[in-house]
Design a protein around this motif. Structure first.
Motif, PDB file in Angstrom:
ATOM      1  N   ARG A 229     -13.974   1.837  -1.908  1.00 34.32           N
ATOM      2  CA  ARG A 229     -14.803   0.636  -2.078  1.00 34.32           C
ATOM      3  C   ARG A 229     -13.964  -0.625  -2.159  1.00 34.32           C
ATOM      4  NH1 ARG A 229     -16.360   4.779  -5.181  1.00 34.32           N
ATOM      5  NH2 ARG A 229     -18.431   5.674  -4.806  1.00 34.32           N
ATOM      6  N   THR A 230     -12.708  -0.463  -2.534  1.00 30.46           N
ATOM      7  CA  THR A 230     -11.777  -1.577  -2.664  1.00 30.46           C
ATOM      8  C   THR A 230     -10.494  -1.218  -1.927  1.00 30.46           C
ATOM      9  OG1 THR A 230     -12.672  -2.105  -4.852  1.00 30.46           O
ATOM     10  CG2 THR A 230     -10.531  -3.036  -4.295  1.00 30.46           C
ATOM     11  N   ARG A 231      -9.879  -2.196  -1.302  1.00 29.48           N
ATOM     12  CA  ARG A 231      -8.646  -1.940  -0.570  1.00 29.48           C
ATOM     13  C   ARG A 231      -7.567  -1.467  -1.537  1.00 29.48           C
ATOM     14  NH1 ARG A 231      -5.406  -6.254   3.326  1.00 29.48           N
ATOM     15  NH2 ARG A 231      -3.796  -4.790   4.047  1.00 29.48           N
ATOM     16  N   ALA A 232      -6.983  -0.308  -1.239  1.00 27.14           N
ATOM     17  CA  ALA A 232      -5.953   0.271  -2.106  1.00 27.14           C
ATOM     18  C   ALA A 232      -5.160   1.282  -1.298  1.00 27.14           C
ATOM     19  CB  ALA A 232      -6.583   0.947  -3.330  1.00 27.14           C
ATOM     20  N   ALA A 233      -3.970   1.613  -1.799  1.00 27.47           N
ATOM     21  CA  ALA A 233      -3.151   2.627  -1.137  1.00 27.47           C
ATOM     22  C   ALA A 233      -3.896   3.953  -1.148  1.00 27.47           C
ATOM     23  CB  ALA A 233      -1.807   2.761  -1.843  1.00 27.47           C
ATOM     24  N   ARG A 234      -3.955   4.607  -0.013  1.00 24.83           N
ATOM     25  CA  ARG A 234      -4.709   5.859   0.099  1.00 24.83           C
ATOM     26  C   ARG A 234      -3.868   7.084  -0.213  1.00 24.83           C
ATOM     27  NH1 ARG A 234      -9.454   5.417   4.613  1.00 24.83           N
ATOM     28  NH2 ARG A 234     -10.256   3.382   3.953  1.00 24.83           N
ATOM     29  N   ARG A 235      -2.590   6.865  -0.486  1.00 22.00           N
ATOM     30  CA  ARG A 235      -1.715   7.947  -0.919  1.00 22.00           C
ATOM     31  C   ARG A 235      -0.940   7.481  -2.139  1.00 22.00           C
ATOM     32  NH1 ARG A 235       0.986  10.480   4.630  1.00 22.00           N
ATOM     33  NH2 ARG A 235      -0.995  11.086   5.651  1.00 22.00           N
ATOM     34  N   VAL A 236      -0.512   8.436  -2.939  1.00 23.70           N
ATOM     35  CA  VAL A 236       0.321   8.101  -4.091  1.00 23.70           C
ATOM     36  C   VAL A 236       1.646   7.555  -3.578  1.00 23.70           C
ATOM     37  CG1 VAL A 236       1.477   9.009  -6.136  1.00 23.70           C
ATOM     38  CG2 VAL A 236      -0.775   9.895  -5.483  1.00 23.70           C
ATOM     39  N   VAL A 237       2.070   6.414  -4.109  1.00 22.67           N
ATOM     40  CA  VAL A 237       3.340   5.805  -3.717  1.00 22.67           C
ATOM     41  C   VAL A 237       4.421   6.357  -4.645  1.00 22.67           C
ATOM     42  CG1 VAL A 237       4.577   3.645  -3.327  1.00 22.67           C
ATOM     43  CG2 VAL A 237       2.094   3.724  -3.026  1.00 22.67           C
ATOM     44  N   THR A 238       5.510   6.843  -4.070  1.00 21.60           N
ATOM     45  CA  THR A 238       6.544   7.505  -4.867  1.00 21.60           C
ATOM     46  C   THR A 238       7.907   6.847  -4.670  1.00 21.60           C
ATOM     47  OG1 THR A 238       7.036   9.106  -3.112  1.00 21.60           O
ATOM     48  CG2 THR A 238       5.323   9.710  -4.688  1.00 21.60           C
ATOM     49  N   GLY A 239       8.724   6.929  -5.717  1.00 20.58           N
ATOM     50  CA  GLY A 239      10.085   6.404  -5.645  1.00 20.58           C
ATOM     51  C   GLY A 239      10.163   4.939  -6.029  1.00 20.58           C
ATOM     52  N   GLY A 240      11.228   4.585  -6.755  1.00 22.05           N
ATOM     53  CA  GLY A 240      11.351   3.246  -7.287  1.00 22.05           C
ATOM     54  C   GLY A 240      11.299   2.148  -6.242  1.00 22.05           C
ATOM     55  N   GLN A 241      12.057   2.276  -5.158  1.00 24.21           N
ATOM     56  CA  GLN A 241      12.093   1.225  -4.150  1.00 24.21           C
ATOM     57  C   GLN A 241      10.763   1.073  -3.437  1.00 24.21           C
ATOM     58  OE1 GLN A 241      15.427   1.920  -1.532  1.00 24.21           O
ATOM     59  NE2 GLN A 241      16.932   1.235  -3.039  1.00 24.21           N
ATOM     60  N   HIS A 242      10.117   2.192  -3.119  1.00 27.89           N
ATOM     61  CA  HIS A 242       8.821   2.124  -2.439  1.00 27.89           C
ATOM     62  C   HIS A 242       7.762   1.493  -3.338  1.00 27.89           C
ATOM     63  CE1 HIS A 242      10.350   5.599   0.209  1.00 27.89           C
ATOM     64  NE2 HIS A 242      10.320   4.503   0.939  1.00 27.89           N
ATOM     65  N   VAL A 243       7.745   1.902  -4.606  1.00 27.32           N
ATOM     66  CA  VAL A 243       6.759   1.340  -5.533  1.00 27.32           C
ATOM     67  C   VAL A 243       7.009  -0.147  -5.734  1.00 27.32           C
ATOM     68  CG1 VAL A 243       5.914   1.366  -7.916  1.00 27.32           C
ATOM     69  CG2 VAL A 243       6.314   3.534  -6.711  1.00 27.32           C
ATOM     70  N   ALA A 244       8.267  -0.531  -5.903  1.00 25.89           N
ATOM     71  CA  ALA A 244       8.584  -1.946  -6.116  1.00 25.89           C
ATOM     72  C   ALA A 244       8.162  -2.788  -4.919  1.00 25.89           C
ATOM     73  CB  ALA A 244      10.078  -2.107  -6.384  1.00 25.89           C
ATOM     74  N   ARG A 245       8.480  -2.332  -3.711  1.00 26.07           N
ATOM     75  CA  ARG A 245       8.096  -3.097  -2.520  1.00 26.07           C
ATOM     76  C   ARG A 245       6.586  -3.182  -2.379  1.00 26.07           C
ATOM     77  NH1 ARG A 245      12.687  -0.515   0.089  1.00 26.07           N
ATOM     78  NH2 ARG A 245      11.289   1.079   0.941  1.00 26.07           N
TER      79      ARG A 245
END
Length: 315
Positions: A229-245
């Motif tokens: 219903r709201t724009r959001a990541a459709r997969r779990v984001v993993t790892g410090g650099q990926h999450v930070a970006r």
């Protein structure tokens, strides 16, 4: 968990409203949905009005019936296989100044991290793990579920083993398995979570990728529940650099159209964040002094119970 007064429902009506919140919180821990919990308690109250004249221990009857109806609800519920993106439990949000109604509202069995992991348990296992975390003895748990103490212990052992298999290093699992499950989240842990949350929000606002990465655990996972219903990541984001970006990218797209209010989410420090008029409820799980899990609920259906002013009045 502090036991309710034995006279709380004396005469069938006195103190019944006082019991509603305790029972709803219990059902919420079982179901992971406030709406489902309210439905369970409503059903329990209908049964209470038919049975209360023959009940000797009102609070005990209400607890037992609530747990059993919550188990029925879990067995009847099938999580939609087509659910879009990661699923998170419906958040329970309070203003920090309100404070929890009881220490039980800060227990690990209330946390978003535990409720997410608890989805892997069978309904009886979940009931036993929740009740034990709330300091019910095995004999009491057995009575509530209508099983033997030996069976209650077996459900408890298997439930804890399954939680450990899902994420044995998660602080929520360690706390449920250890002595911290007997009380509220310690103040030093709450202070650490609040500090990391504030630093996280500051780094995101400033677009400081290096500072944000330094706050994140190497095994960090970010869950974004928009429910399609709201724009959001459709997969779990993993790892410090990926999450930070990912976080910096989202914050940058809404520069000048974002606002934040610090709140309590499921008994732990959290935040209401508004990005271009879209509400987000953020909360964290901390491990080794860093952010281990990041939870973002922005599904409008799950946030419908929140006051509109709470989301739009962020400062």
């Amino acid at each position: 968990m502090p036991r309710p007064s034995e006279t709380a429902t004396e005469g069938g009506t006195a103190g019944l409203d006082d019991e509603r919140r305790r029972l709803t919180l219990l059902a919420y821990r079982m179901c992971g949905s406030w709406a489902d919990a309210e439905d369970v308690v409503q059903q329990v109250y209908l049964e209470w009005w038919r049975a209360h004249e023959s009940v000797d221990n009102g609070p005990g009857w209400l607890t037992r019936t609530t747990v059993r109806r919550a188990i029925d609800a879990l067995r009847a519920r099938q999580r939609d296989a087509a659910y879009v993106g990661p699923w998170l439990p419906e958040p329970v949000v309070q203003e920090p100044s309100d404070g929890p109604h009881s220490a039980a509202e800060q227990s690990e069995a209330m946390s978003t991290a535990f409720l997410l992991l608890a989805e892997s348990l069978t309904p009886p296992q979940r009931a036993v793990v929740v009740l034990r975390a709330l300091r019910y003895e095995h004999a009491e748990v057995a009575d509530i579920l209508g099983i033997s103490p030996a069976a209650a212990r077996q459900h408890h052992v298997r439930g804890l083993r399954r939680l450990a298999e899902r994420d044995g290093r998660a602080p929520a699992v360690a706390a449920i398995m250890g002595p911290r499950s007997e009380g509220a989240q310690p103040s030093d842990a709450r202070d650490e979570t609040a500090r990391l949350l504030t630093a996280f929000l500051t780094a995101a606002r400033r677009g400081d990728t290096a500072a944000l990465t330094a706050l994140l655990h190497e095994d960090v996972r970010a869950y974004n529940d928009g429910g399609g219903r709201t724009r959001a990541a459709r997969r779990v984001v993993t790892g410090g650099q990926h999450v930070a970006r990912f976080v910096i990218g989202v914050a940058g797209r809404h520069e000048g159209r974002r606002a934040v209010r610090l709140v309590t989410v499921n008994g732990t420090p959290g935040a209401l964040v508004t990005l271009a008029d879209v509400g987000h409820v953020l909360s964290l799980e901390v491990r080794d002094g860093r952010i281990y899990r990041l939870f973002d609920v922005c599904d409008t259906d799950k946030l419908s119970a929140l006051r509109t002013s709470a989301l739009r009045g962020c400062a």
